[in-house]
Design a protein around this motif. Structure first.
Motif, PDB file in Angstrom:
ATOM      1  N   ASP A 165     -13.740 -11.831   1.106  1.00 50.56           N
ATOM      2  CA  ASP A 165     -12.845 -11.672  -0.026  1.00 50.56           C
ATOM      3  C   ASP A 165     -12.611 -12.997  -0.733  1.00 50.56           C
ATOM      4  O   ASP A 165     -12.615 -14.056  -0.128  1.00 50.56           O
ATOM      5  CB  ASP A 165     -11.481 -11.128   0.437  1.00 50.56           C
ATOM      6  CG  ASP A 165     -11.576  -9.686   0.847  1.00 50.56           C
ATOM      7  OD1 ASP A 165     -12.489  -9.010   0.358  1.00 50.56           O
ATOM      8  OD2 ASP A 165     -10.752  -9.253   1.658  1.00 50.56           O
ATOM      9  N   ARG A 180       0.874  -1.178   0.000  1.00 51.56           N
ATOM     10  CA  ARG A 180       0.000   0.000   0.000  1.00 51.56           C
ATOM     11  C   ARG A 180       0.902   1.217   0.000  1.00 51.56           C
ATOM     12  O   ARG A 180       2.123   1.094  -0.036  1.00 51.56           O
ATOM     13  CB  ARG A 180      -0.961  -0.010   1.179  1.00 51.56           C
ATOM     14  CG  ARG A 180      -0.333  -0.312   2.515  1.00 51.56           C
ATOM     15  CD  ARG A 180      -1.391  -0.431   3.591  1.00 51.56           C
ATOM     16  NE  ARG A 180      -0.967  -1.249   4.707  1.00 51.56           N
ATOM     17  CZ  ARG A 180      -1.709  -1.499   5.760  1.00 51.56           C
ATOM     18  NH1 ARG A 180      -2.926  -0.995   5.824  1.00 51.56           N
ATOM     19  NH2 ARG A 180      -1.277  -2.252   6.739  1.00 51.56           N
ATOM     20  N   ASP A 215      -7.138  -7.538 -15.219  1.00 50.04           N
ATOM     21  CA  ASP A 215      -8.601  -7.469 -15.193  1.00 50.04           C
ATOM     22  C   ASP A 215      -9.244  -8.762 -14.716  1.00 50.04           C
ATOM     23  O   ASP A 215     -10.364  -8.746 -14.200  1.00 50.04           O
ATOM     24  CB  ASP A 215      -9.143  -7.123 -16.579  1.00 50.04           C
ATOM     25  CG  ASP A 215      -8.554  -5.836 -17.113  1.00 50.04           C
ATOM     26  OD1 ASP A 215      -8.482  -4.863 -16.341  1.00 50.04           O
ATOM     27  OD2 ASP A 215      -8.155  -5.808 -18.299  1.00 50.04           O
ATOM     28  N   ARG A 216      -8.568  -9.878 -14.896  1.00 52.17           N
ATOM     29  CA  ARG A 216      -9.081 -11.187 -14.491  1.00 52.17           C
ATOM     30  C   ARG A 216      -8.037 -11.877 -13.621  1.00 52.17           C
ATOM     31  O   ARG A 216      -7.295 -12.747 -14.077  1.00 52.17           O
ATOM     32  CB  ARG A 216      -9.425 -12.021 -15.726  1.00 52.17           C
ATOM     33  CG  ARG A 216     -10.517 -11.377 -16.566  1.00 52.17           C
ATOM     34  CD  ARG A 216     -10.896 -12.222 -17.751  1.00 52.17           C
ATOM     35  NE  ARG A 216     -11.978 -11.605 -18.515  1.00 52.17           N
ATOM     36  CZ  ARG A 216     -12.476 -12.099 -19.637  1.00 52.17           C
ATOM     37  NH1 ARG A 216     -11.993 -13.229 -20.132  1.00 52.17           N
ATOM     38  NH2 ARG A 216     -13.455 -11.477 -20.264  1.00 52.17           N
ATOM     39  N   PRO A 217      -7.954 -11.455 -12.366  1.00 50.34           N
ATOM     40  CA  PRO A 217      -6.852 -11.908 -11.502  1.00 50.34           C
ATOM     41  C   PRO A 217      -6.921 -13.358 -11.076  1.00 50.34           C
ATOM     42  O   PRO A 217      -6.042 -13.817 -10.342  1.00 50.34           O
ATOM     43  CB  PRO A 217      -6.952 -10.967 -10.293  1.00 50.34           C
ATOM     44  CG  PRO A 217      -8.373 -10.506 -10.280  1.00 50.34           C
ATOM     45  CD  PRO A 217      -8.789 -10.436 -11.712  1.00 50.34           C
ATOM     46  N   HIS A 267      -1.999  -9.311  -5.744  1.00 47.13           N
ATOM     47  CA  HIS A 267      -3.303  -9.417  -6.399  1.00 47.13           C
ATOM     48  C   HIS A 267      -3.776  -8.007  -6.774  1.00 47.13           C
ATOM     49  O   HIS A 267      -3.661  -7.075  -5.969  1.00 47.13           O
ATOM     50  CB  HIS A 267      -4.285 -10.084  -5.432  1.00 47.13           C
ATOM     51  CG  HIS A 267      -5.589 -10.462  -6.022  1.00 47.13           C
ATOM     52  ND1 HIS A 267      -6.562  -9.531  -6.321  1.00 47.13           N
ATOM     53  CD2 HIS A 267      -6.103 -11.671  -6.372  1.00 47.13           C
ATOM     54  CE1 HIS A 267      -7.615 -10.147  -6.817  1.00 47.13           C
ATOM     55  NE2 HIS A 267      -7.375 -11.456  -6.854  1.00 47.13           N
ATOM     56  N   PRO A 268      -4.296  -7.783  -7.981  1.00 51.29           N
ATOM     57  CA  PRO A 268      -4.656  -6.425  -8.416  1.00 51.29           C
ATOM     58  C   PRO A 268      -5.678  -5.710  -7.544  1.00 51.29           C
ATOM     59  O   PRO A 268      -5.622  -4.490  -7.396  1.00 51.29           O
ATOM     60  CB  PRO A 268      -5.207  -6.649  -9.830  1.00 51.29           C
ATOM     61  CG  PRO A 268      -4.595  -7.919 -10.286  1.00 51.29           C
ATOM     62  CD  PRO A 268      -4.460  -8.767  -9.059  1.00 51.29           C
ATOM     63  N   THR A 269      -6.616  -6.449  -6.967  1.00 55.65           N
ATOM     64  CA  THR A 269      -7.648  -5.807  -6.152  1.00 55.65           C
ATOM     65  C   THR A 269      -7.533  -6.145  -4.670  1.00 55.65           C
ATOM     66  O   THR A 269      -8.219  -5.543  -3.854  1.00 55.65           O
ATOM     67  CB  THR A 269      -9.056  -6.208  -6.645  1.00 55.65           C
ATOM     68  OG1 THR A 269      -9.204  -7.633  -6.552  1.00 55.65           O
ATOM     69  CG2 THR A 269      -9.268  -5.770  -8.078  1.00 55.65           C
ATOM     70  N   GLN A 270      -6.687  -7.115  -4.318  1.00 51.04           N
ATOM     71  CA  GLN A 270      -6.480  -7.506  -2.919  1.00 51.04           C
ATOM     72  C   GLN A 270      -4.974  -7.548  -2.668  1.00 51.04           C
ATOM     73  O   GLN A 270      -4.344  -8.597  -2.739  1.00 51.04           O
ATOM     74  CB  GLN A 270      -7.104  -8.878  -2.653  1.00 51.04           C
ATOM     75  CG  GLN A 270      -8.589  -8.937  -2.961  1.00 51.04           C
ATOM     76  CD  GLN A 270      -9.143 -10.341  -2.822  1.00 51.04           C
ATOM     77  OE1 GLN A 270      -9.033 -10.956  -1.764  1.00 51.04           O
ATOM     78  NE2 GLN A 270      -9.723 -10.858  -3.880  1.00 51.04           N
ATOM     79  N   ARG A 271      -4.415  -6.377  -2.387  1.00 50.54           N
ATOM     80  CA  ARG A 271      -2.964  -6.254  -2.348  1.00 50.54           C
ATOM     81  C   ARG A 271      -2.331  -7.029  -1.191  1.00 50.54           C
ATOM     82  O   ARG A 271      -1.113  -7.210  -1.168  1.00 50.54           O
ATOM     83  CB  ARG A 271      -2.571  -4.775  -2.274  1.00 50.54           C
ATOM     84  CG  ARG A 271      -3.032  -3.968  -3.468  1.00 50.54           C
ATOM     85  CD  ARG A 271      -2.632  -2.515  -3.344  1.00 50.54           C
ATOM     86  NE  ARG A 271      -1.233  -2.301  -3.654  1.00 50.54           N
ATOM     87  CZ  ARG A 271      -0.783  -1.821  -4.808  1.00 50.54           C
ATOM     88  NH1 ARG A 271      -1.629  -1.538  -5.784  1.00 50.54           N
ATOM     89  NH2 ARG A 271       0.504  -1.636  -5.003  1.00 50.54           N
TER      90      ARG A 271
END
Length: 346
Positions: free
Chosen positions: A293, A171, A262-264, A216-220
């Motif tokens: 999650d 982050r 876009d499709r992790p 991960h792109p959306t769950q760092r």
């Protein structure tokens, strides 16, 4: 190789390859960086359609001489990117499209990494978060930079006793580093003391270096690390520093790991053994943690839950670098060629 793979011989070993980001449309251009030359190059490419077969092939737009090996390329905007070198220097470059495409140097942080008894040490890896840049090197130093000023925001000297190979922003105020001994360290940049907030080991069973990191792109908080022994290790850093999953993957050192942006549920990895693999976890995307999650690769060790596909025949030279946008993947090798794979099933 598959009919969807097109190779281009470029007479240079490719150390890095990166798509140029676009807004809401498919990427059309990309960068390559070379290594192991007296003078290396960062080259800007696009695709040109051949009228005879109606296929598009990479063509060079412009090329920029670069001192030292290119050790990383990272875009921080559509036209600004950061390049690091084996001589410890980091540059902020801009792609100027008009009237002719060329690179313009915006900032240069010279010899950020150096040994006491020599002029320089390699900047082995960089990571970016918006306009912020973090660098690590063979000298065990961490540098925090910003694209808006020449002077480093912060330098943590002797942050490690040996060479650091990889770094990743978890982050804005936190980075993860991995070193030659497989020590993983989380650094809280809000802390004025030059000590990590957490330390753990890449592998409890074998001593191996950390060679690559990807979040991960959306769950760092979900991080995958590649090891010098070819292993892949997955952590959920919210809960603890014990791996969620670990497996022997490639037959030698993992060069890079990339989540599909876009499709992790799709992960791609390449290795110095010339292997390129596609990991698909689509069957598990409905599996939730208590927090709600999706937990990527939480059952990677369970037989049949993750599909692993080889995207090309094993090459006789290391595959150093990969990048993916939508259904097209790029990769570069030590055989002085780069490759485009189209229509990847994601």
């Amino acid at each position: 190789m598959s009919e969807n793979i097109h190779g281009t011989f470029i007479s240079e070993k490719v150390s890095k390859i990166r798509w140029k980001p676009e807004d809401f449309v498919e990427a059309k251009s990309f960068l390559t960086g070379s290594w192991d030359n007296p003078v290396n190059h960062i080259t800007y490419w696009t695709f040109d359609t051949n009228e005879e077969d109606d296929e598009s092939y990479p063509v060079i737009i412009s090329s920029h001489a670069f001192l030292g090996d290119v050790t990383e390329l990272r875009f921080i905007s559509k036209d600004l990117f950061v390049a690091s070198s084996s001589i410890g220097t980091v540059q902020l470059l801009q792609i100027q499209e008009n009237p002719y495409a060329q690179f313009k140097e915006r900032l240069s942080w010279n010899f950020l990494h150096k040994f006491p008894a020599s002029d320089y040490a390699s900047c082995t890896a960089i990571s970016t978060f918006e306009q912020d840049i973090v660098t690590v090197g063979e000298d065990g130093t961490i540098n925090l930079l910003t694209a808006n000023q020449k002077i480093p925001v912060r330098t943590i000297e002797k942050s490690d006793s040996c060479s650091m190979h990889c770094v990743d922003f978890l982050r804005h105020s936190e980075v993860l580093t991995g070193n030659l001994l497989g020590h993983m360290k989380v650094w809280d940049l809000r802390n004025n003391q030059d000590v990590p907030s957490t330390t753990f080991i890449l592998s409890a069973n074998t001593k191996t270096e950390a060679t690559s990191l990807a979040h991960h792109p959306t769950q760092r908080h979900i991080v995958v690390a590649g090891g010098g022994d070819g292993s892949l290790t997955v952590w959920d850093l919210r809960h603890n520093t014990y791996p969620v999953s670990q497996l022997n993957a490639h037959s030698s050192s993992v060069s890079e790991i990339k989540f599909h942006p876009d499709r992790p549920e799709n992960l791609f990895s390449c290795s110095s053994s010339g292997q390129l693999w596609h990991w698909n976890n689509a069957q598990n995307t409905k599996l939730k943690l208590d927090s709600g999650d999706t937990h990527w690769l939480n059952t990677i060790s369970t037989k049949g839950k993750v599909n692993v596909t080889s995207l090309c025949a094993t090459l006789h030279k290391p595959i150093n670098t990969i990048d993916v946008d939508r259904s097209t993947l790029l990769f570069g090798c030590d055989n002085e060629a780069m490759y485009v794979i189209k229509n990847i099933a994601v």
